[in-house]
Design a protein around this motif. Sequence first.
Motif, mmCIF file in Angstrom:
data_model
loop_
_atom_site.group_PDB
_atom_site.id
_atom_site.type_symbol
_atom_site.label_atom_id
_atom_site.label_comp_id
_atom_site.label_asym_id
_atom_site.label_seq_id
_atom_site.Cartn_x
_atom_site.Cartn_y
_atom_site.Cartn_z
ATOM 1 N N MET A 107 -70.312 14.153 -19.613
ATOM 2 C CA MET A 107 -69.203 14.907 -19.084
ATOM 3 C C MET A 107 -68.103 13.959 -18.595
ATOM 4 S SD MET A 107 -68.672 18.434 -17.727
ATOM 5 C CE MET A 107 -70.293 18.934 -18.068
ATOM 6 N N ILE A 108 -68.520 12.887 -17.929
ATOM 7 C CA ILE A 108 -67.534 11.892 -17.486
ATOM 8 C C ILE A 108 -66.866 11.248 -18.699
ATOM 9 C CG2 ILE A 108 -67.297 9.669 -16.315
ATOM 10 C CD1 ILE A 108 -67.579 11.887 -14.369
ATOM 11 N N LYS A 109 -67.661 11.025 -19.742
ATOM 12 C CA LYS A 109 -67.117 10.434 -20.963
ATOM 13 C C LYS A 109 -66.021 11.328 -21.552
ATOM 14 C CE LYS A 109 -68.818 8.554 -25.339
ATOM 15 N NZ LYS A 109 -70.013 8.395 -26.164
ATOM 16 N N LEU A 110 -66.257 12.631 -21.537
ATOM 17 C CA LEU A 110 -65.266 13.569 -22.056
ATOM 18 C C LEU A 110 -64.011 13.582 -21.177
ATOM 19 C CD1 LEU A 110 -64.755 15.602 -24.280
ATOM 20 C CD2 LEU A 110 -65.823 17.338 -22.860
ATOM 21 N N ALA A 111 -64.199 13.467 -19.871
ATOM 22 C CA ALA A 111 -63.047 13.412 -18.971
ATOM 23 C C ALA A 111 -62.219 12.153 -19.220
ATOM 24 C CB ALA A 111 -63.523 13.460 -17.524
ATOM 25 N N LEU A 112 -62.893 11.035 -19.447
ATOM 26 C CA LEU A 112 -62.162 9.791 -19.736
ATOM 27 C C LEU A 112 -61.418 9.867 -21.065
ATOM 28 C CD1 LEU A 112 -64.717 7.140 -18.482
ATOM 29 C CD2 LEU A 112 -62.558 7.805 -17.425
ATOM 30 N N ILE A 113 -62.028 10.517 -22.049
ATOM 31 C CA ILE A 113 -61.354 10.690 -23.339
ATOM 32 C C ILE A 113 -60.109 11.548 -23.163
ATOM 33 C CG2 ILE A 113 -61.579 11.760 -25.621
ATOM 34 C CD1 ILE A 113 -64.514 10.804 -25.603
ATOM 35 N N CYS A 114 -60.219 12.611 -22.359
ATOM 36 C CA CYS A 114 -59.053 13.464 -22.097
ATOM 37 C C CYS A 114 -57.945 12.669 -21.412
ATOM 38 C CB CYS A 114 -59.449 14.655 -21.243
ATOM 39 S SG CYS A 114 -60.304 15.949 -22.135
ATOM 40 N N LEU A 115 -58.327 11.811 -20.465
ATOM 41 C CA LEU A 115 -57.315 10.985 -19.795
ATOM 42 C C LEU A 115 -56.647 10.014 -20.753
ATOM 43 C CD1 LEU A 115 -58.941 10.196 -16.342
ATOM 44 C CD2 LEU A 115 -56.922 11.580 -16.801
ATOM 45 N N LEU A 116 -57.425 9.449 -21.657
ATOM 46 C CA LEU A 116 -56.860 8.521 -22.631
ATOM 47 C C LEU A 116 -55.898 9.233 -23.571
ATOM 48 C CD1 LEU A 116 -56.899 5.648 -23.825
ATOM 49 C CD2 LEU A 116 -58.731 6.417 -25.322
ATOM 50 N N VAL A 123 -51.750 8.713 -24.024
ATOM 51 C CA VAL A 123 -51.074 8.522 -25.311
ATOM 52 C C VAL A 123 -50.023 9.613 -25.526
ATOM 53 C CG1 VAL A 123 -51.413 8.523 -27.822
ATOM 54 C CG2 VAL A 123 -52.998 7.281 -26.341
ATOM 55 N N ALA A 124 -50.384 10.851 -25.178
ATOM 56 C CA ALA A 124 -49.435 11.953 -25.331
ATOM 57 C C ALA A 124 -48.219 11.765 -24.431
ATOM 58 C CB ALA A 124 -50.126 13.279 -25.024
ATOM 59 N N ALA A 125 -48.439 11.258 -23.225
ATOM 60 C CA ALA A 125 -47.319 11.021 -22.311
ATOM 61 C C ALA A 125 -46.408 9.923 -22.840
ATOM 62 C CB ALA A 125 -47.848 10.655 -20.932
ATOM 63 N N ILE A 126 -46.998 8.881 -23.406
ATOM 64 C CA ILE A 126 -46.194 7.794 -23.967
ATOM 65 C C ILE A 126 -45.349 8.295 -25.134
ATOM 66 C CG2 ILE A 126 -46.354 5.623 -25.267
ATOM 67 C CD1 ILE A 126 -48.749 4.909 -23.466
ATOM 68 N N GLY A 167 -44.227 11.273 -25.460
ATOM 69 C CA GLY A 167 -43.239 12.252 -25.024
ATOM 70 C C GLY A 167 -43.729 13.686 -24.985
ATOM 71 N N PHE A 168 -44.999 13.897 -25.124
ATOM 72 C CA PHE A 168 -45.546 15.245 -25.060
ATOM 73 C C PHE A 168 -46.018 15.523 -23.634
ATOM 74 C CE2 PHE A 168 -46.240 13.893 -29.481
ATOM 75 C CZ PHE A 168 -45.546 14.897 -30.136
ATOM 76 N N GLY A 169 -45.077 15.779 -22.746
ATOM 77 C CA GLY A 169 -45.380 15.930 -21.331
ATOM 78 C C GLY A 169 -46.251 17.134 -21.022
ATOM 79 N N GLY A 170 -45.999 18.253 -21.688
ATOM 80 C CA GLY A 170 -46.788 19.455 -21.442
ATOM 81 C C GLY A 170 -48.239 19.271 -21.841
ATOM 82 N N LEU A 171 -48.442 18.684 -22.998
ATOM 83 C CA LEU A 171 -49.801 18.423 -23.469
ATOM 84 C C LEU A 171 -50.501 17.419 -22.555
ATOM 85 C CD1 LEU A 171 -51.982 18.766 -25.653
ATOM 86 C CD2 LEU A 171 -50.916 16.864 -26.870
ATOM 87 N N ALA A 172 -49.778 16.400 -22.125
ATOM 88 C CA ALA A 172 -50.366 15.387 -21.247
ATOM 89 C C ALA A 172 -50.782 16.007 -19.917
ATOM 90 C CB ALA A 172 -49.373 14.252 -21.012
ATOM 91 N N LEU A 200 -53.942 18.089 -20.432
ATOM 92 C CA LEU A 200 -55.120 17.248 -20.610
ATOM 93 C C LEU A 200 -55.556 16.599 -19.308
ATOM 94 C CD1 LEU A 200 -54.368 15.650 -24.078
ATOM 95 C CD2 LEU A 200 -56.217 17.214 -23.512
ATOM 96 N N VAL A 201 -54.627 16.244 -18.462
ATOM 97 C CA VAL A 201 -54.981 15.683 -17.156
ATOM 98 C C VAL A 201 -55.686 16.740 -16.311
ATOM 99 C CG1 VAL A 201 -54.021 14.827 -14.974
ATOM 100 C CG2 VAL A 201 -53.224 13.890 -17.142
ATOM 101 N N ASP A 202 -55.179 17.969 -16.357
ATOM 102 C CA ASP A 202 -55.842 19.046 -15.610
ATOM 103 C C ASP A 202 -57.261 19.279 -16.121
ATOM 104 O OD1 ASP A 202 -53.612 19.429 -14.042
ATOM 105 O OD2 ASP A 202 -52.822 21.086 -15.261
#
Length: 61
Positions: A1-10, A14-17, A19-24, A27-29
Amino acid sequence: MIKLALICLLVAAVAAILGFGGLAGTLVDIAIVLAVIALVLFAVFLVLGLKAGKKVRDSFD
């Protein structure tokens, strides 16, 4: 589960870099929710393990 959370953060980083702010933000949530669920499950299983260990130890006495 932690692994999946880290993948979502990664993926969120990438999405934030890119320019996909909404998606980022979404995913953080999701990553936060997964991390909280993992911590709650850890605490529950820790308590259950300690109780089971105490019962086993008491049965040998």
